[in-house]
Motif scaffolding. Sequence first.
Motif, mmCIF file in Angstrom:
data_model
loop_
_atom_site.group_PDB
_atom_site.id
_atom_site.type_symbol
_atom_site.label_atom_id
_atom_site.label_comp_id
_atom_site.label_asym_id
_atom_site.label_seq_id
_atom_site.Cartn_x
_atom_site.Cartn_y
_atom_site.Cartn_z
ATOM 1 N N TYR A 21 0.835 -1.210 0.000
ATOM 2 C CA TYR A 21 0.000 0.000 0.000
ATOM 3 C C TYR A 21 0.865 1.253 0.000
ATOM 4 N N CYS A 49 -9.152 -2.708 4.372
ATOM 5 C CA CYS A 49 -9.464 -1.302 4.562
ATOM 6 C C CYS A 49 -9.557 -1.054 6.057
ATOM 7 N N MET A 105 -13.217 6.125 6.222
ATOM 8 C CA MET A 105 -12.170 5.227 5.765
ATOM 9 C C MET A 105 -10.834 5.973 5.758
ATOM 10 N N GLN A 129 -7.707 3.946 4.982
ATOM 11 C CA GLN A 129 -6.866 3.220 4.033
ATOM 12 C C GLN A 129 -7.726 2.211 3.278
ATOM 13 N N PHE A 130 -7.370 1.969 2.019
ATOM 14 C CA PHE A 130 -8.033 0.942 1.218
ATOM 15 C C PHE A 130 -7.009 0.374 0.247
ATOM 16 N N PHE A 187 -15.088 -1.247 -3.619
ATOM 17 C CA PHE A 187 -15.084 0.047 -2.934
ATOM 18 C C PHE A 187 -16.490 0.643 -2.914
ATOM 19 N N TYR A 212 -6.456 5.073 -4.630
ATOM 20 C CA TYR A 212 -7.429 5.235 -3.548
ATOM 21 C C TYR A 212 -8.223 6.521 -3.761
#
Length: 273
Positions: free
Chosen positions: A20, A55, A63, A65-66, A80, A106
């Motif tokens: 990530y 996530c 949110m 982080q994804f 998402f 993201y």
Amino acid sequence: MLEIKPVENQQQLSKLKQDYFAQSTAPLDGMWHFGFAPMAAHFGFYEHEALVGYCCINGEGYMLQFYLAPNANSDAKELFTLIAEQNSAVIGEVKGAFVSTAEPQYLSLCFDNSSAFTVNALMYQQVQRGSRSNQSALKLTLAQPEQLDQFVEFAASNIGAPEQWLSGYFGNLIKRNELFGYWLEGELLATGECRLFDEYQTDYADLGMIVAQSQRGKGIATQVLSSLVTLANERGLSPMCSTERVNTGAQKAIKRAGLTPLNRIIQIEFDQQ
């Protein structure tokens, strides 16, 4: 078929978090990702029991982080959207997201589902070594364990942060030799932080500071930051920091200390179906 499950042990996500951070185009804000994100609820994405993404959602339903691995069979946009439209019974309510402009994938997914957005903070970093303020740096003193209460009281009275949180936060910085103070005639007038990363962004130092309200507007902020920039460079690290969009005073001080606002943290509100 993809399954979403709560993740109790965040160590399970170590490899995914490494990927990530690797896909970002610039260093990500340390407070958001190493301060706030670990306190958020994490959810893993599983295909045939294999962990392929995750996530995290904070206590206010945003949110932080994804990530879905490129080799996953699931479609990132569909997944998402399912979460953003609150169609995951496991995750539940999701009001929106905080995302950096240094996270293009993201960010794009967030915009696909946004009803409104605003700039939350500006993210700064040093573009070129030696691009510092011409003002003289202040002499900062490394904080000692017996000074913890003084630092907590100082921060609580000058920025209004809760003392219990400050005690744990500053206590950890003191243990890591990452907290400094500017003292004059025995009085603490400013604090400086030079936070190092244990993983993911180890070439950077994340800077922070607090100046006493009575001392603001005197150039102390720039001098503290200049000292921290020098400290980071002496360690072979590139300094970075962030400040809220409305904090124009801090923005001027950071710019004078030689840092450039290359990215933004965006607050996204999702369409509520």
